[in-house]
Design a protein around this motif. Structure first.
Motif, PDB file in Angstrom:
ATOM      1  N   MET A  40     -10.457  68.574  60.933  1.00  0.00           N
ATOM      2  CA  MET A  40     -11.267  67.790  60.385  1.00  0.00           C
ATOM      3  C   MET A  40     -12.811  67.786  60.979  1.00  0.00           C
ATOM      4  O   MET A  40     -13.690  67.448  60.379  1.00  0.00           O
ATOM      5  N   ARG A  41     -12.986  68.012  62.266  1.00  0.00           N
ATOM      6  CA  ARG A  41     -14.199  68.056  62.784  1.00  0.00           C
ATOM      7  C   ARG A  41     -14.978  69.182  62.188  1.00  0.00           C
ATOM      8  O   ARG A  41     -16.385  68.976  62.120  1.00  0.00           O
ATOM      9  N   TRP A  42     -14.376  70.268  62.058  1.00  0.00           N
ATOM     10  CA  TRP A  42     -15.394  71.280  61.445  1.00  0.00           C
ATOM     11  C   TRP A  42     -15.877  71.037  60.016  1.00  0.00           C
ATOM     12  O   TRP A  42     -16.909  71.345  59.929  1.00  0.00           O
ATOM     13  N   ARG A  43     -15.325  70.068  59.258  1.00  0.00           N
ATOM     14  CA  ARG A  43     -15.878  69.395  58.054  1.00  0.00           C
ATOM     15  C   ARG A  43     -17.154  68.859  58.349  1.00  0.00           C
ATOM     16  O   ARG A  43     -18.184  68.983  57.797  1.00  0.00           O
ATOM     17  N   PHE A  44     -17.302  68.072  59.354  1.00  0.00           N
ATOM     18  CA  PHE A  44     -18.332  67.113  59.559  1.00  0.00           C
ATOM     19  C   PHE A  44     -19.475  68.011  60.231  1.00  0.00           C
ATOM     20  O   PHE A  44     -20.761  67.912  59.841  1.00  0.00           O
ATOM     21  N   HIS A  45     -19.250  69.006  60.882  1.00  0.00           N
ATOM     22  CA  HIS A  45     -20.209  70.209  61.467  1.00  0.00           C
ATOM     23  C   HIS A  45     -20.721  70.789  60.341  1.00  0.00           C
ATOM     24  O   HIS A  45     -21.984  71.146  60.278  1.00  0.00           O
ATOM     25  N   LEU A  46     -19.897  71.135  59.582  1.00  0.00           N
ATOM     26  CA  LEU A  46     -20.343  71.971  58.370  1.00  0.00           C
ATOM     27  C   LEU A  46     -21.062  71.013  57.227  1.00  0.00           C
ATOM     28  O   LEU A  46     -22.310  71.504  56.928  1.00  0.00           O
ATOM     29  N   ALA A  47     -20.752  69.955  57.110  1.00  0.00           N
ATOM     30  CA  ALA A  47     -21.568  69.115  56.192  1.00  0.00           C
ATOM     31  C   ALA A  47     -23.015  68.643  56.915  1.00  0.00           C
ATOM     32  O   ALA A  47     -23.867  68.810  56.304  1.00  0.00           O
ATOM     33  N   THR A  48     -22.999  68.681  58.329  1.00  0.00           N
ATOM     34  CA  THR A  48     -24.285  68.545  58.848  1.00  0.00           C
ATOM     35  C   THR A  48     -25.048  69.643  58.801  1.00  0.00           C
ATOM     36  O   THR A  48     -26.662  69.681  58.392  1.00  0.00           O
ATOM     37  N   ALA A  49     -24.439  71.003  59.162  1.00  0.00           N
ATOM     38  CA  ALA A  49     -25.335  72.145  59.002  1.00  0.00           C
ATOM     39  C   ALA A  49     -25.693  72.256  57.477  1.00  0.00           C
ATOM     40  O   ALA A  49     -26.929  72.717  57.289  1.00  0.00           O
ATOM     41  N   ALA A  50     -24.859  71.940  56.411  1.00  0.00           N
ATOM     42  CA  ALA A  50     -25.325  72.035  55.104  1.00  0.00           C
ATOM     43  C   ALA A  50     -26.388  71.094  54.955  1.00  0.00           C
ATOM     44  O   ALA A  50     -27.393  71.515  53.958  1.00  0.00           O
ATOM     45  N   SER A  51     -26.511  69.912  55.387  1.00  0.00           N
ATOM     46  CA  SER A  51     -27.391  69.180  54.973  1.00  0.00           C
ATOM     47  C   SER A  51     -28.865  69.597  55.684  1.00  0.00           C
ATOM     48  O   SER A  51     -29.996  69.379  54.968  1.00  0.00           O
ATOM     49  N   LEU A  52     -28.753  69.941  56.803  1.00  0.00           N
ATOM     50  CA  LEU A  52     -30.124  70.516  57.550  1.00  0.00           C
ATOM     51  C   LEU A  52     -30.542  71.676  56.774  1.00  0.00           C
ATOM     52  O   LEU A  52     -31.856  71.864  56.484  1.00  0.00           O
ATOM     53  N   ALA A  53     -29.683  72.656  56.309  1.00  0.00           N
ATOM     54  CA  ALA A  53     -29.979  73.585  55.400  1.00  0.00           C
ATOM     55  C   ALA A  53     -30.658  73.331  54.068  1.00  0.00           C
ATOM     56  O   ALA A  53     -31.725  73.874  53.789  1.00  0.00           O
ATOM     57  N   ALA A  54     -30.046  72.129  53.499  1.00  0.00           N
ATOM     58  CA  ALA A  54     -30.526  71.781  52.284  1.00  0.00           C
ATOM     59  C   ALA A  54     -32.103  71.078  52.547  1.00  0.00           C
ATOM     60  O   ALA A  54     -32.952  71.402  51.773  1.00  0.00           O
ATOM     61  N   ALA A  55     -32.112  70.438  53.563  1.00  0.00           N
ATOM     62  CA  ALA A  55     -33.519  69.856  53.720  1.00  0.00           C
ATOM     63  C   ALA A  55     -34.521  70.912  54.333  1.00  0.00           C
ATOM     64  O   ALA A  55     -35.740  71.015  53.648  1.00  0.00           O
ATOM     65  N   ALA A  56     -34.264  71.969  54.987  1.00  0.00           N
ATOM     66  CA  ALA A  56     -35.134  73.050  54.892  1.00  0.00           C
ATOM     67  C   ALA A  56     -35.484  73.818  54.044  1.00  0.00           C
ATOM     68  O   ALA A  56     -36.730  74.187  53.629  1.00  0.00           O
ATOM     69  N   SER A  57     -34.701  73.922  53.136  1.00  0.00           N
ATOM     70  CA  SER A  57     -34.829  74.603  51.762  1.00  0.00           C
ATOM     71  C   SER A  57     -35.823  73.836  50.956  1.00  0.00           C
ATOM     72  O   SER A  57     -36.656  74.337  50.506  1.00  0.00           O
TER      73      SER A  57
END
Length: 125
Positions: free
Chosen positions: A1-18
């Motif tokens: 489950m931990r990897w999902r939180f890290h993935l969601a955080t990375a995706a959110s940061l990538a979306a904000a950067a985009s």
């Protein structure tokens, strides 16, 4: 489950950067609202992408103009996700925090009322 939180955080940061480097007012590859295309009315989410991009660019009044609901919901959503992420890091509890039913009902009613109000003549939301 931990990897999902890290993935969601990375995706959110990538979306904000985009959104920051590729704002919707300069690039047309962002999807259009199908509800608006079919009805000519704005759904509660219409303008949210532009609002978040403007907010990232420091244009608070423009952001509010695009979608005030997005700006109002952003702080509580950020606290909700940060709390869950922090709980996972500090307690190793990687479960998604549950919101009480009354809070979910209030969110549903608020979003629905906003969607109706922004399409009333003279409201300008």
């Amino acid at each position: 489950m931990r990897w999902r939180f890290h993935l969601a955080t990375a995706a959110s940061l990538a979306a904000a950067a985009s959104l920051y480097w590729l704002p919707p007012w300069r690039y047309s590859f962002y999807p259009r609202c199908p509800f608006f295309a079919l009805t000519g009315m704005e759904c509660p989410g219409c303008g949210m992408t532009r609002a978040l991009a403007a907010l990232l660019d420091g244009q608070f009044a423009v952001s509010w103009h695009y979608n005030p609901l997005a700006i109002l919901l952003l702080p509580p959503l950020a606290v909700y996700f940060f709390t869950g992420y922090w709980r996972g890091i500090s307690r190793r509890d990687w479960s998604i925090p549950q919101l009480p039913s009354p809070v979910l009902a209030m969110l549903f009613v608020s979003i629905t009322l906003f969607g109706v109000a922004r399409n009333l003549p003279g409201m300008g939301l």
